[in-house]
Structures are given as structure tokens and as C-alpha cells.
Design a protein around this motif. Structure first.
Motif, short mmCIF file in Angstrom:
data_model
loop_
_atom_site.label_atom_id
_atom_site.label_comp_id
_atom_site.label_asym_id
_atom_site.label_seq_id
_atom_site.Cartn_x
_atom_site.Cartn_y
_atom_site.Cartn_z
N GLN A 78 -2.77 -7.56 -0.14
CA GLN A 78 -2.82 -7.96 -1.54
C GLN A 78 -3.93 -7.19 -2.28
O GLN A 78 -3.72 -6.67 -3.37
CB GLN A 78 -3.07 -9.47 -1.64
N PHE A 79 -5.10 -7.10 -1.65
CA PHE A 79 -6.20 -6.38 -2.27
C PHE A 79 -5.84 -4.90 -2.48
O PHE A 79 -6.07 -4.34 -3.55
CB PHE A 79 -7.48 -6.48 -1.42
N VAL A 80 -5.28 -4.27 -1.47
CA VAL A 80 -4.91 -2.86 -1.56
C VAL A 80 -3.93 -2.65 -2.71
O VAL A 80 -4.05 -1.69 -3.49
CB VAL A 80 -4.35 -2.34 -0.22
N ARG A 81 -2.97 -3.54 -2.86
CA ARG A 81 -1.98 -3.45 -3.93
C ARG A 81 -2.63 -3.57 -5.31
O ARG A 81 -2.23 -2.92 -6.26
CB ARG A 81 -0.93 -4.55 -3.71
N LEU A 82 -3.67 -4.41 -5.41
CA LEU A 82 -4.33 -4.68 -6.69
C LEU A 82 -5.64 -3.92 -6.86
O LEU A 82 -6.38 -4.15 -7.83
CB LEU A 82 -4.60 -6.18 -6.81
#
Length: 113
Positions: A78-82
Motif C-alpha cells: 500500500q505504501f509503495v503504491r501511494l
């Protein structure tokens, strides 16, 4: 870049080269990990040669993603995506409080983005 307007965080879509080197005061650092006890994802950013510790709450990540209740093992993806928007938020928080030791991003920082 204007980060605060009427007491609320606002972000440009992308930093502009014409705004100079101080447009985004922080640059990409490293991913650390999701800390389940803190319920926050830990990462770093760089301010020149200095490493700046950062964290974003799980609620703030979910608010940015438009979801609720992401499982801990899904937080890194999720962090990588955002990551791009999280880093812009971190830069704005840093710009408004540069003397703070650790940048902490909460839901209140991303609620109206």
C-alpha cells in the motif's frame, strides 16, 4: 509550492522545476517497515545529506487509498503504491514544521486531499 491554505494542507499535482530547489525540501529515502505497535509505516527522507525519520499512520494510508482496514501484511505494498503522494505530504509537513525531529503524518494531514 503552497502547502498550507486556510490552515489545511494542499498539494500541487507535481513539483515544478521552475520553483527552484526548495520547492520540495525533502527527497526520497528508504522504506523501513510497518510497525504494528505504532500502527504506522516507517520510512526515511533526505534533507540534503541529513536523513529524516518519517512515519504515516495506518489510518492516513487508508484515507489516501480510499479503503478501511488494510491488513498489516499489506501495508508495504500500500505504501509503495501511494509513495509519491506520501512523500509530497511529508515534504509539506516538514516545510511547515522543519524543527520537528520525526515527521508524523496523520489522517488530519491527508483528509482533504
Amino acid at each position: 509550492m503552497r502547502c498550507l491554505r486556510d490552515g489545511r494542507l494542499t498539494l500541487p499535482r507535481r513539483p515544478q522545476a521552475s520553483q527552484g530547489q526548495n520547492a520540495i525540501p525533502l527527497t526520497r529515502g528508504h522504506l523501513r517497515r510497518y510497525d504494528a505497535a505504532r500502527m504506522a509505516f516507517l520510512f526515511t527522507m533526505m534533507h540534503g545529506e541529513k536523513m529524516v525519520d518519517c512515519e504515516i499512520s495506518s489510518t492516513a494510508l487508508d484515507d489516501l487509498d480510499g479503503v478501511k482496514g488494510t491488513w498489516p501484511h499489506q501495508r508495504e505494498a500500500q505504501f509503495v503504491r501511494l509513495r509519491e503522494v506520501v512523500e509530497r505530504v511529508a515534504s509539506c509537513v516538514f516545510k511547515s514544521t522543519p524543527a520537528a525531529g520525526r515527521i508524523r503524518i496523520f489522517s488530519k494531514h491527508v483528509r482533504n486531499l
